[in-house]
Design an enzyme around this catalytic site. Sequence first.
Site, short mmCIF file in Angstrom:
data_model
loop_
_atom_site.label_atom_id
_atom_site.label_comp_id
_atom_site.label_asym_id
_atom_site.label_seq_id
_atom_site.Cartn_x
_atom_site.Cartn_y
_atom_site.Cartn_z
N LYS A 31 0.80 -1.31 0.00
CA LYS A 31 -0.02 0.06 0.05
C LYS A 31 0.89 1.46 -0.09
CE LYS A 31 -3.54 2.36 2.92
NZ LYS A 31 -4.48 2.24 3.89
N GLU A 34 10.37 -4.54 4.55
CA GLU A 34 10.58 -5.66 4.32
C GLU A 34 10.17 -6.12 2.63
OE1 GLU A 34 8.87 -4.72 6.70
OE2 GLU A 34 9.12 -5.99 8.63
N GLY A 38 -5.12 -1.79 4.81
CA GLY A 38 -4.12 -3.21 4.22
C GLY A 38 -4.99 -4.41 4.67
N ARG A 39 -5.39 -4.54 5.92
CA ARG A 39 -6.03 -6.00 6.35
C ARG A 39 -7.36 -6.18 5.77
NH1 ARG A 39 -4.84 -2.37 10.29
NH2 ARG A 39 -6.54 -1.87 11.83
N GLU A 90 -4.93 -6.75 14.74
CA GLU A 90 -4.37 -5.24 14.12
C GLU A 90 -5.47 -4.56 14.45
OE1 GLU A 90 -0.93 -4.77 11.41
OE2 GLU A 90 -2.67 -4.47 10.36
N HIS A 119 -5.34 -33.35 17.82
CA HIS A 119 -4.21 -34.23 18.24
C HIS A 119 -2.95 -33.30 18.54
CE1 HIS A 119 -6.25 -37.95 16.66
NE2 HIS A 119 -6.54 -37.28 15.71
N LYS A 178 9.35 -1.06 14.12
CA LYS A 178 9.96 -0.68 12.78
C LYS A 178 11.11 0.46 12.86
CE LYS A 178 5.64 -1.00 9.85
NZ LYS A 178 4.61 -0.02 9.02
#
Length: 548
Positions: free
Chosen positions: A209, A215, A271-272, A357, A388, A512
């Site tokens: 965005k 990263e 973003g999410r 978030e 399990h 960050k």
Amino acid sequence: MTEGTRLDQLPEWAALAAHRADFGETHLRSLFAEDPKRGESYTLQVGDLYVDYSKHLVTDETLTLLRELARTRQVAALRDAMFRGEKINITENRAVLHTALRAPRGAVVEVDGVNVVPEVHAVLDKMAGFARRIRSGEWTGHTGRRIRNIVNIGIGGSDLGPAMAYEVLRSFTDRDLTVRFVSNVDGADLHEAVRDLDAAETLFIVASKTFTTIETVTNATSARDWLLTELHADTDAVAKHFVALSTNATEVAKFGIDVANMFEFWDWVGGRYSYDSAIGLSLMIAIGPEAFEEMLAGFRLVDEHFRTAPPEQNVPLLLGLLGVWYGAFFDAQAHAVLPYSHYLSKFTAYLQQLDMESNGKSVQRDGQPVAWQTGPVVWGTPGTNGQHAYYQLLHQGTKVIPADLIGFARPVADLAPGLVAQHDLLMANLFAQGQALAFGKTPEEVRAEGVAEELVPHKTFRGNHPTTTILAGELTPSVLGQLVALYEHKVFVQGAIWNIDSFDQWGVELGKVLAKRIEPSLVEGTGIDALDSSTAGLATRYRELRGR
Ligand code: F6P
């Protein structure tokens, strides 16, 4: 909208607290005994989703009180403001309009007096045209070879959504395409993604965005180096092998991607909440524009339901309120999402960002601290595997962890006939777990099996663990859209009740900034003295281990 009296000072809150005290240890066994039809009446349908909420620690009175709380908190007014494009993300002064991403052509949704729907459809059309050119082989790489590999580079909302949806809709994808997702700044991620790919047949989709996320920019730069080295080409090759998904044309151009190959979205898409925007390009290439449109139709259906269904039938409202109830009055700290579908293996990880978030906040919209629980820890993996592993804690541990069990009546269409037979066993497990969690096993039932007395406590299941079961006919693109929209709006409802801004994410900034500051200490050894003693010690040890 939700400003005014503090949540925990409202009479509706006090009424819920009193009701909780009365509710005491009421067991689902007695609720079902008193109302044998509870399993039918405590259900709702939205689109293809059949939602059974009968195994919740609620009565009609609980639900009435929760809806009254929602009314007082003006959840509907905030919802309408969101749909109208008002700037309800107050700390960033932005509209919150992921719902406009799936608005039908011809709808009108205005931000600052401009109808955004035509722009949304212009980008969708551009994406569809591009996806068709890749899928047909018309778009070729620098050497003229057809694109067979798609690598999406992005992180957070620019990764989790498309990566999850690609996995969910695998049986709808063009199986001749290899689609991979790179997010981690650990070079191993990119290395493993490209090591067996032919660069001449590889398209990188750089999804960001802001186009400033370290990263993503780092991985995209390394991917560009890899491509140019592999192809023995100069930067001309980038144009045929890199496209960008972003709101930031300036940074895209600076990176060297032709802005003609940029697919745009807008600051009013969080973003999410973005994988049904341009961020879904990798998915659209994989499943085709028609299936993507079916998915958008699924989102739209639940948007309409959330916007118009009366409170008693409004599923996102109900699910949001149930979470508020458990967080506030049962001290539930976590919420498990347990899909009984292998294809939903990344679904919970996606929901973690969506929910945590959004609602991992501790101040109210006016900056005052909250004095109540906000968003839960969301976790889970496909149910049968979890059975399990960690279900032991769900059944016999000390914690209250409401869970969603999600399953489908029919397996996906392209499953081999021999494997289709396994589906009943899969679903029997889902239904069995809902039953076991709710009703448990009493000491009397254990004794009746002839179990030695000293083992009775160990083999007893308290039960009374609340679950929602969501059942649909089949996992289609539309059903995926419906599920995601359902959770988006559930998160919205909770944020509205808790009076927090669900649409900012200031909590990710500090790390960050510090990482940027610490990096020179690791590389050049500068500034270590200025660090706290723990971080300085770690940095020194790190440098020694790296032989620096
Ligand atoms: O750091 C958090 C975050 O801002 C998320 O909200 C977002 O989804 C992610 O980083 C990626 O951001 P971008 O798409 O701008 O690269």
